[in-house]
Design a protein around this motif. Sequence first.
Motif, PDB file in Angstrom:
ATOM      1  N   HIS A  93      24.144 -16.290  57.243  1.00 47.37           N
ATOM      2  CA  HIS A  93      23.487 -17.525  57.612  1.00 47.37           C
ATOM      3  C   HIS A  93      23.355 -18.443  56.393  1.00 47.37           C
ATOM      4  O   HIS A  93      23.515 -19.652  56.509  1.00 47.37           O
ATOM      5  CB  HIS A  93      22.126 -17.219  58.219  1.00 47.37           C
ATOM      6  N   ARG A 131      24.342 -22.352  56.142  1.00 52.89           N
ATOM      7  CA  ARG A 131      23.379 -23.389  55.793  1.00 52.89           C
ATOM      8  C   ARG A 131      23.883 -24.276  54.668  1.00 52.89           C
ATOM      9  O   ARG A 131      23.622 -25.479  54.658  1.00 52.89           O
ATOM     10  CB  ARG A 131      22.060 -22.731  55.366  1.00 52.89           C
ATOM     11  N   ALA A 137      14.736 -28.859  68.453  1.00 53.49           N
ATOM     12  CA  ALA A 137      14.098 -28.323  67.236  1.00 53.49           C
ATOM     13  C   ALA A 137      13.498 -29.448  66.416  1.00 53.49           C
ATOM     14  O   ALA A 137      12.447 -29.285  65.800  1.00 53.49           O
ATOM     15  CB  ALA A 137      15.115 -27.558  66.396  1.00 53.49           C
ATOM     16  N   GLY A 138      14.149 -30.604  66.416  1.00 55.47           N
ATOM     17  CA  GLY A 138      13.709 -31.674  65.543  1.00 55.47           C
ATOM     18  C   GLY A 138      12.705 -32.617  66.180  1.00 55.47           C
ATOM     19  O   GLY A 138      12.117 -33.436  65.476  1.00 55.47           O
ATOM     20  N   THR A 197       8.986 -30.108  68.286  1.00 57.87           N
ATOM     21  CA  THR A 197       8.101 -29.422  67.351  1.00 57.87           C
ATOM     22  C   THR A 197       7.122 -30.391  66.679  1.00 57.87           C
ATOM     23  O   THR A 197       5.912 -30.170  66.716  1.00 57.87           O
ATOM     24  CB  THR A 197       8.954 -28.737  66.276  1.00 57.87           C
ATOM     25  N   ARG A 242      13.502 -10.592  63.433  1.00 57.75           N
ATOM     26  CA  ARG A 242      14.383 -10.330  62.305  1.00 57.75           C
ATOM     27  C   ARG A 242      14.704  -8.850  62.323  1.00 57.75           C
ATOM     28  O   ARG A 242      13.940  -8.042  62.834  1.00 57.75           O
ATOM     29  CB  ARG A 242      13.691 -10.644  60.980  1.00 57.75           C
ATOM     30  N   PRO A 261       4.646 -21.962  59.359  1.00 53.07           N
ATOM     31  CA  PRO A 261       5.095 -22.488  60.661  1.00 53.07           C
ATOM     32  C   PRO A 261       6.573 -22.853  60.669  1.00 53.07           C
ATOM     33  O   PRO A 261       7.179 -22.964  61.729  1.00 53.07           O
ATOM     34  CB  PRO A 261       4.224 -23.738  60.857  1.00 53.07           C
ATOM     35  N   CYS A 317      13.142 -23.391  58.556  1.00 46.15           N
ATOM     36  CA  CYS A 317      13.447 -24.693  59.148  1.00 46.15           C
ATOM     37  C   CYS A 317      14.110 -25.621  58.139  1.00 46.15           C
ATOM     38  O   CYS A 317      13.527 -25.963  57.109  1.00 46.15           O
ATOM     39  CB  CYS A 317      12.156 -25.334  59.642  1.00 46.15           C
TER      40      CYS A 317
HETATM   41  C1  HEM Z   1       6.495 -29.378  62.887  1.00 41.84           C
HETATM   42  C2  HEM Z   1       7.812 -29.425  63.005  1.00 41.84           C
HETATM   43  C3  HEM Z   1       8.738 -28.234  62.956  1.00 41.84           C
HETATM   44  C4  HEM Z   1       8.455 -26.890  63.012  1.00 41.84           C
HETATM   45  C5  HEM Z   1       7.090 -26.215  63.114  1.00 41.84           C
HETATM   46  C6  HEM Z   1       9.711 -26.192  62.931  1.00 41.84           C
HETATM   47  C7  HEM Z   1       9.830 -24.825  62.926  1.00 41.84           C
HETATM   48  C8  HEM Z   1      11.018 -24.152  62.770  1.00 41.84           C
HETATM   49  C9  HEM Z   1      11.145 -22.722  62.634  1.00 41.84           C
HETATM   50  C10 HEM Z   1       9.984 -21.728  62.657  1.00 41.84           C
HETATM   51  C11 HEM Z   1      12.454 -22.433  62.494  1.00 41.84           C
HETATM   52  C12 HEM Z   1      13.072 -21.051  62.257  1.00 41.84           C
HETATM   53  C13 HEM Z   1      13.540 -20.409  63.521  1.00 41.84           C
HETATM   54  C14 HEM Z   1      13.961 -18.980  63.212  1.00 41.84           C
HETATM   55  O1  HEM Z   1      13.237 -18.276  62.537  1.00 41.84           O
HETATM   56  O2  HEM Z   1      15.031 -18.591  63.672  1.00 41.84           O
HETATM   57  C15 HEM Z   1      13.174 -23.687  62.569  1.00 41.84           C
HETATM   58  C16 HEM Z   1      14.551 -23.796  62.486  1.00 41.84           C
HETATM   59  C17 HEM Z   1      15.210 -24.994  62.553  1.00 41.84           C
HETATM   60  N1  HEM Z   1      14.660 -26.260  62.581  1.00 41.84           N
HETATM   61 FE1  HEM Z   1      12.712 -26.687  62.601  1.00 41.84          FE
HETATM   62  N2  HEM Z   1      10.723 -27.120  62.845  1.00 41.84           N
HETATM   63  C18 HEM Z   1      10.172 -28.375  62.846  1.00 41.84           C
HETATM   64  C19 HEM Z   1      10.849 -29.587  62.740  1.00 41.84           C
HETATM   65  C20 HEM Z   1      12.209 -29.717  62.606  1.00 41.84           C
HETATM   66  C21 HEM Z   1      12.922 -30.964  62.409  1.00 41.84           C
HETATM   67  C22 HEM Z   1      12.265 -32.343  62.269  1.00 41.84           C
HETATM   68  C23 HEM Z   1      14.262 -30.665  62.407  1.00 41.84           C
HETATM   69  C24 HEM Z   1      15.463 -31.570  62.239  1.00 41.84           C
HETATM   70  C25 HEM Z   1      15.634 -32.736  62.741  1.00 41.84           C
HETATM   71  C26 HEM Z   1      14.379 -29.228  62.567  1.00 41.84           C
HETATM   72  C27 HEM Z   1      15.571 -28.554  62.630  1.00 41.84           C
HETATM   73  C28 HEM Z   1      15.689 -27.178  62.614  1.00 41.84           C
HETATM   74  C29 HEM Z   1      16.961 -26.482  62.613  1.00 41.84           C
HETATM   75  C30 HEM Z   1      18.350 -27.121  62.638  1.00 41.84           C
HETATM   76  C31 HEM Z   1      16.668 -25.108  62.568  1.00 41.84           C
HETATM   77  C32 HEM Z   1      17.649 -23.948  62.538  1.00 41.84           C
HETATM   78  C33 HEM Z   1      17.893 -23.602  61.085  1.00 41.84           C
HETATM   79  C34 HEM Z   1      18.829 -22.440  60.879  1.00 41.84           C
HETATM   80  O3  HEM Z   1      19.002 -21.633  61.796  1.00 41.84           O
HETATM   81  O4  HEM Z   1      19.364 -22.354  59.769  1.00 41.84           O
HETATM   82  N3  HEM Z   1      13.120 -28.688  62.687  1.00 41.84           N
HETATM   83  N4  HEM Z   1      12.284 -24.723  62.712  1.00 41.84           N
END
Ligand code: HEM
Length: 454
Positions: A103, A107, A257-258, A261, A328, A389, A397
């Motif tokens: 991963h 990334r 996701a973006g 959340t 995990r 978080p 994230c």
């Molecule tokens: C309060 C706001 C947010 C929270 C709490 C949050 C939380 C998370 C968490 C916990 C993960 C990990 C999931 C895992 O463990 O598999 C994640 C992954 C991800 N988030 Fe966020 N997120 C937020 C906002 C955003 C924003 C604004 C974006 C982009 C526009 C975003 C894009 C992503 C992406 C693309 C992943 C996947 C990353 C990967 O697998 O390498 N997130 N997010």
Amino acid sequence: MTTERLLTGTSPMQFLCLGIIGYLTYGIFRALYNIYFHPLSSFPGPKLRAGFYFPFYYDRLTGDYINDWHELHEKYGEVVRIAPHILSTISPDAWRVAPDKDHTRMRRSINHAFSEQALRSQENIITGYITFMISKLHARAQTQTPIDVTRWMNATTFDITGDLAFGEPFGALEADACHSWIENTFAGLKWVRLMAPLRAYPIFGVPIFALLRRWPALEQARKRQFGYLDEKLERRLRSKTDRNDFLRLTSGLLIIAGSETSATCLSGAVYYLLKNPTWITCLLSELRSAFKNESEMSFQSLSHLKVLQAVIQESLRMYPPLPVDMPRMTPPEGATVCGAYIPPHTSISIPHYPAYHSHLNFKDPDTFAPERWLGDEKYADDRRSVLQPFSMGSRNCIGQNLAWAEMRSILARLVWSFEMELLPESEGWDQGQKIYLLWFKPALMVRLRAREVE
Ligand code: HEM
């Protein structure tokens, strides 16, 4: 008796009965093995969960499983055996488990789209949508029309992410409405929860999937849903631009996701502020001492505000946008969590909501207390490092800087611009919400009044 006589002398009904008896006997022996001899048998948890998978899959269907897991942790402690080969833990220790090298490689190829530099170049676009939202809310305030905060937060963050991803918004703010693609995606999440149990029990899954494949309306709806994003993507590829956007990794998942959340955290923050108005006063005074007018609020200047930071941090704890567990796998050498050795290739999760609401991690875990992030002695023993978080490690994230910038700007400008009143129908808004991967948030009804400029 020869095999031939056995086959000719047995009716189909007897075959069926034999099959069922064999299946049940295997299930019982397997459950006994799981409970008493499995490598995880020494971990605490209900015997039914240690023996069988069905309570784990049933959980997913109810929408309440995170509350059930919370109760299990309250009863059994920091590490609970949630299913025969799955552990759940609420210990901060567990965040160190399981880096994922493949991963990390993936990334590296997309990091640039989420860098500090990219965020700076996106600031004007994001601020433009927030200004548009505030101007629309002023119109609502003038006519005293109640607003549903969750809807407005979703409209804003979906339009922002849509623009950053495709160069065009969903038009949700413009239309004062949730876009049908967004609504369908949420409806889809309710169905997705059925997939894991159906795959785990093919005896039900195979016929049901076969039936679904023969349902043309379903296939058409699926094509329409995916086709919508494909069209946006094609339009973006045809347009000439040198903007550094998320296009290359755009998918429905990224949009959700973006957007969802950040909108969830903001809805939670507004609710908890309205229930604890002294924090609105505190935040407003911090904003007024930092800025003369709204236009001075930049990503950079807002990032220095301690009360704003603490309010958002505490909202992420009280109401984590991803409340569920992110499983995990332990590495080939196993892992140690809370002093206990966990064998290799064990699925281990930290469920966010139970970890953040456990009295083992936080004093008064159900109380909204931003002061716990501001050095208050009363909360000196809180295990603050458990709050992750955005998760940790190579799968954390990627959009967290963007999320923080967005959340700070939206919350600061809302509190700066409006007095807010929680309407009676939204009292207890945070209670009893269902979770299907994400919170299914009810309307959060609020009346606004434009603040007098001082
Ligand atoms: C309060 C706001 C947010 C929270 C709490 C949050 C939380 C998370 C968490 C916990 C993960 C990990 C999931 C895992 O463990 O598999 C994640 C992954 C991800 N988030 Fe966020 N997120 C937020 C906002 C955003 C924003 C604004 C974006 C982009 C526009 C975003 C894009 C992503 C992406 C693309 C992943 C996947 C990353 C990967 O697998 O390498 N997130 N997010």
